[in-house]
Design an enzyme around this catalytic site. Structure first.
Site, PDB file in Angstrom:
ATOM      1  N   HIS A 149       7.873   7.226  12.929  1.00 43.23           N
ATOM      2  CA  HIS A 149       8.469   5.896  13.050  1.00 43.23           C
ATOM      3  C   HIS A 149       9.954   5.905  12.736  1.00 43.23           C
ATOM      4  O   HIS A 149      10.491   6.880  12.220  1.00 43.23           O
ATOM      5  CB  HIS A 149       7.726   4.891  12.161  1.00 43.23           C
ATOM      6  CG  HIS A 149       7.801   5.177  10.684  1.00 43.23           C
ATOM      7  ND1 HIS A 149       8.900   4.862   9.914  1.00 43.23           N
ATOM      8  CD2 HIS A 149       6.893   5.725   9.846  1.00 43.23           C
ATOM      9  CE1 HIS A 149       8.672   5.200   8.665  1.00 43.23           C
ATOM     10  NE2 HIS A 149       7.454   5.744   8.588  1.00 43.23           N
ATOM     11  N   CYS A 165       4.472   9.674   6.057  1.00 44.71           N
ATOM     12  CA  CYS A 165       4.853   9.518   7.461  1.00 44.71           C
ATOM     13  C   CYS A 165       6.096  10.335   7.793  1.00 44.71           C
ATOM     14  O   CYS A 165       6.750  10.878   6.920  1.00 44.71           O
ATOM     15  CB  CYS A 165       5.100   8.043   7.777  1.00 44.71           C
ATOM     16  SG  CYS A 165       3.585   7.057   7.783  1.00 44.71           S
TER      17      CYS A 165
END
Length: 189
Positions: A149, A165
């Protein structure tokens, strides 16, 4: 690059295209030298399938394989030591300006930062997932809770700071998002 520099590149393009291309390549290489995490085309092992994504967490790089032995390399931020995720996954979903909900373990680790968002945070420029998110799914089709992301903290690229992440600069994740379909294989080492 300022207007004068752009014009100096544009003028040779009209007179001598090959010279201008060489100058553009030099400027691109110089920019990569100043910013090691800028998108850069590089060589990669030929055994990765074209279109796949390969992440080398210890080096803070994500590679999008664009041809046999060639990839675009992007800088990433990865999970802190105890939160590094590794394995093979598939992009199971893609979202522009995604909403975000911290996991229960994130809330338990740092309630001061995350408890207020237990019911979620809408997408937008202040959302920690940034402009785009690619959701990684395991071989059984389950969401791994790991995302590739964007970020609201571009200075974090090149460091181990996330909750697991893989963060990219917003302009980089937007470019990658446009190039990879759902179903793209992702290898994280």
């Amino acid at each position: 690059m300022n207007r004068r520099q752009l014009m100096s590149l544009a003028l040779p393009l009209i007179a001598a295209p090959s010279l201008a291309l060489a100058q553009v390549e030099q400027v691109t290489q110089a920019a990569a030298t100043r910013d090691p995490y800028a998108p850069t085309e590089v060589s990669i092992r030929k055994d990765f399938e074209v279109g796949s994504i390969v992440v080398v967490s210890k080096d803070f790089f994500l590679y999008h394989v664009i041809a046999p032995g060639r990839a675009i390399r992007y800088g990433v931020a990865v999970g802190r030591d105890e939160l590094v995720w590794k394995g093979k996954a598939t992009i199971g979903r893609k979202t522009e300006w995604p909403g975000w909900t911290p996991t229960q373990s994130m809330i338990e680790r740092n309630p001061g930062a995350y408890a207020k968002w237990a019911n979620g945070m809408p997408g937008g420029p202040r959302n920690p997932l940034g402009a785009r998110a690619l959701y990684l799914y395991d071989a059984k089709g389950r969401d791994t809770a790991i995302r590739i992301h964007g970020t609201t903290d571009p200075g974090s690229i090149g460091r181990a700071v996330s909750n697991g992440c893989l963060r990219m600069r917003n302009e980089a994740v937007m470019s990658l998002y446009d190039k990879v379909p759902v179903g793209t294989p992702v290898y994280v080492y």
